[in-house]
Design a protein around this motif. Structure first.
Motif, mmCIF file in Angstrom:
data_model
loop_
_atom_site.group_PDB
_atom_site.id
_atom_site.type_symbol
_atom_site.label_atom_id
_atom_site.label_comp_id
_atom_site.label_asym_id
_atom_site.label_seq_id
_atom_site.Cartn_x
_atom_site.Cartn_y
_atom_site.Cartn_z
ATOM 1 N N ASP A 1 0.819 -1.206 0.000
ATOM 2 C CA ASP A 1 0.000 0.000 0.000
ATOM 3 C C ASP A 1 0.856 1.262 0.000
ATOM 4 O OD1 ASP A 1 0.893 -0.742 2.525
ATOM 5 O OD2 ASP A 1 -0.790 0.166 3.568
ATOM 6 N N PHE A 2 2.151 1.106 0.335
ATOM 7 C CA PHE A 2 3.042 2.268 0.330
ATOM 8 C C PHE A 2 3.382 2.737 -1.083
ATOM 9 C CE2 PHE A 2 5.866 -1.425 0.445
ATOM 10 C CZ PHE A 2 6.821 -1.117 -0.518
ATOM 11 N N ILE A 3 3.107 1.929 -2.091
ATOM 12 C CA ILE A 3 3.429 2.337 -3.473
ATOM 13 C C ILE A 3 2.503 3.459 -3.933
ATOM 14 C CG2 ILE A 3 3.550 1.588 -5.881
ATOM 15 C CD1 ILE A 3 4.521 -1.129 -4.851
ATOM 16 N N SER B 1 10.439 -0.311 1.301
ATOM 17 C CA SER B 1 10.788 -1.628 0.764
ATOM 18 C C SER B 1 11.807 -2.329 1.651
ATOM 19 C CB SER B 1 11.344 -1.496 -0.664
ATOM 20 O OG SER B 1 10.331 -1.097 -1.553
ATOM 21 N N VAL B 2 12.782 -1.581 2.147
ATOM 22 C CA VAL B 2 13.758 -2.161 3.070
ATOM 23 C C VAL B 2 13.035 -2.739 4.279
ATOM 24 C CG1 VAL B 2 15.633 -1.640 4.685
ATOM 25 C CG2 VAL B 2 15.713 -0.735 2.358
ATOM 26 N N GLU B 3 12.101 -1.957 4.823
ATOM 27 C CA GLU B 3 11.361 -2.411 6.006
ATOM 28 C C GLU B 3 10.568 -3.684 5.693
ATOM 29 O OE1 GLU B 3 8.349 -3.180 8.746
ATOM 30 O OE2 GLU B 3 7.805 -2.338 6.797
ATOM 31 N N LEU B 4 9.899 -3.709 4.550
ATOM 32 C CA LEU B 4 9.100 -4.866 4.160
ATOM 33 C C LEU B 4 9.982 -6.088 3.918
ATOM 34 C CD1 LEU B 4 6.441 -6.211 3.327
ATOM 35 C CD2 LEU B 4 6.753 -5.225 1.046
ATOM 36 N N ASN B 5 11.117 -5.874 3.250
ATOM 37 C CA ASN B 5 11.999 -6.986 2.887
ATOM 38 C C ASN B 5 12.680 -7.628 4.085
ATOM 39 O OD1 ASN B 5 11.445 -6.561 0.174
ATOM 40 N ND2 ASN B 5 13.265 -5.344 -0.198
ATOM 41 N N THR B 6 12.746 -6.902 5.200
ATOM 42 C CA THR B 6 13.463 -7.419 6.373
ATOM 43 C C THR B 6 12.546 -7.589 7.588
ATOM 44 O OG1 THR B 6 14.101 -5.162 7.012
ATOM 45 C CG2 THR B 6 15.655 -6.384 5.637
ATOM 46 N N HIS C 1 10.433 -14.933 6.093
ATOM 47 C CA HIS C 1 10.254 -14.709 4.659
ATOM 48 C C HIS C 1 10.785 -13.321 4.301
ATOM 49 C CE1 HIS C 1 6.295 -14.164 6.706
ATOM 50 N NE2 HIS C 1 6.315 -12.988 6.111
ATOM 51 N N THR C 2 12.090 -13.279 4.096
ATOM 52 C CA THR C 2 12.753 -12.033 3.715
ATOM 53 C C THR C 2 12.647 -11.813 2.208
ATOM 54 O OG1 THR C 2 14.832 -13.262 3.579
ATOM 55 C CG2 THR C 2 14.406 -12.069 5.631
ATOM 56 N N GLY C 3 13.024 -10.611 1.792
ATOM 57 C CA GLY C 3 12.959 -10.276 0.372
ATOM 58 C C GLY C 3 11.558 -9.865 -0.035
ATOM 59 N N CYS C 4 11.321 -9.897 -1.325
ATOM 60 C CA CYS C 4 10.061 -9.450 -1.913
ATOM 61 C C CYS C 4 9.295 -10.644 -2.472
ATOM 62 C CB CYS C 4 10.350 -8.430 -3.013
ATOM 63 S SG CYS C 4 8.925 -7.973 -4.024
ATOM 64 N N PHE C 5 8.018 -10.742 -2.130
ATOM 65 C CA PHE C 5 7.173 -11.831 -2.628
ATOM 66 C C PHE C 5 7.234 -11.915 -4.151
ATOM 67 C CE2 PHE C 5 3.127 -13.262 -4.334
ATOM 68 C CZ PHE C 5 2.843 -14.404 -3.621
ATOM 69 N N ILE C 6 7.180 -10.758 -4.815
ATOM 70 C CA ILE C 6 7.144 -10.737 -6.281
ATOM 71 C C ILE C 6 8.473 -11.187 -6.868
ATOM 72 C CG2 ILE C 6 6.900 -9.231 -8.298
ATOM 73 C CD1 ILE C 6 4.882 -7.592 -6.645
ATOM 74 N N ILE C 7 9.589 -10.686 -6.311
ATOM 75 C CA ILE C 7 10.904 -11.073 -6.820
ATOM 76 C C ILE C 7 11.182 -12.540 -6.515
ATOM 77 C CG2 ILE C 7 13.391 -10.616 -6.709
ATOM 78 C CD1 ILE C 7 11.698 -8.433 -8.089
ATOM 79 N N SER D 1 21.637 -7.125 6.171
ATOM 80 C CA SER D 1 20.923 -6.525 7.301
ATOM 81 C C SER D 1 20.097 -5.328 6.846
ATOM 82 C CB SER D 1 21.918 -6.061 8.365
ATOM 83 O OG SER D 1 22.653 -4.945 7.890
ATOM 84 N N ARG D 2 19.131 -4.953 7.688
ATOM 85 C CA ARG D 2 18.340 -3.760 7.394
ATOM 86 C C ARG D 2 19.228 -2.531 7.318
ATOM 87 N NH1 ARG D 2 12.689 -2.206 10.358
ATOM 88 N NH2 ARG D 2 12.270 -4.288 9.551
ATOM 89 N N GLY D 3 20.202 -2.432 8.220
ATOM 90 C CA GLY D 3 21.104 -1.287 8.220
ATOM 91 C C GLY D 3 21.876 -1.157 6.915
#
Length: 202
Positions: free
Chosen positions: A71-73, A93-98, A103-109, A179-181
């Protein structure tokens, strides 16, 4: 007849969320229907009855991912400057991916890493989604050029592709354990070379 009735006595939304997480972690090709039945606790006939085959279930999970996690898009596209659009997309995206170690990363990727002929329709669906995203960014950056927010010689299509390349790359890096950082540092690096137009404040 009674047995068939009992098959459907499960929470459809909760089951779909569980399936989404399995696809997110393992990708489309890496997920079997057995994985889905074991994770959801729903028997195969009931899962088929509610959602259809694996491809149909994946497509439903994909819609849910977009509605509930991305929804952030649309939020980003409404921000006043192109740089704010980029920053919002990168950091969210960083927050979502980590967010979840399971389940890290992006569902779509993650879902797009598919190689068999059977998975080709899913791969094409994911490509189409990325094309829509690319077109939305290109249009937004053209608008920014017209407003003087981006320089007149900025290439909106290249800028949109660059941003998506960074977003996709960060998703892969998150899946690989960055890492997120570190990913936030990558986002900051990408923003450090963002072009400024004549209307940008000094």
């Amino acid at each position: 007849m009674n047995n068939m009735g009992r098959h459907r006595q499960f929470d459809v939304d909760e089951t779909l969320d569980t399936a989404l997480c399995i696809f997110w972690r393992k990708g489309y090709e890496g997920t079997s229907y057995t994985d889905l039945t074991q994770a959801t606790g729903v028997e195969r006939p009931a899962l088929y009855s509610a959602f259809g085959n694996k491809e149909a279930l994946f497509r439903k999970a994909l819609r849910r991912y977009y509605e509930h996690y991305q929804d952030f898009i649309p939020e980003a596209l409404k921000l006043p400057t192109a740089r704010e659009v980029a920053a919002h997309l990168l950091y969210r995206s960083v927050e979502l991916n980590t967010r979840n170690p399971d389940h890290t990363g992006c569902f779509i990727i993650n879902g797009a890493i598919a190689g068999s002929d059977d998975a080709e329709p899913v791969r094409q669906a994911l490509i189409e989604i990325r094309e829509v995203g690319l077109a939305q960014l290109r249009e937004r950056f053209e608008q920014a050029k017209a407003q003087g927010d981006l320089p007149s010689n900025a290439k909106a299509d290249a800028l949109a592709a660059f941003l998506l390349a960074v977003l996709h790359g960060m998703a892969v890096q998150a899946k690989a354990g960055f890492s997120r950082g570190m990913l936030e540092a990558v986002a900051e690096q990408a923003l450090s070379c963002w072009p400024a137009g004549s209307s940008a404040s000094l």
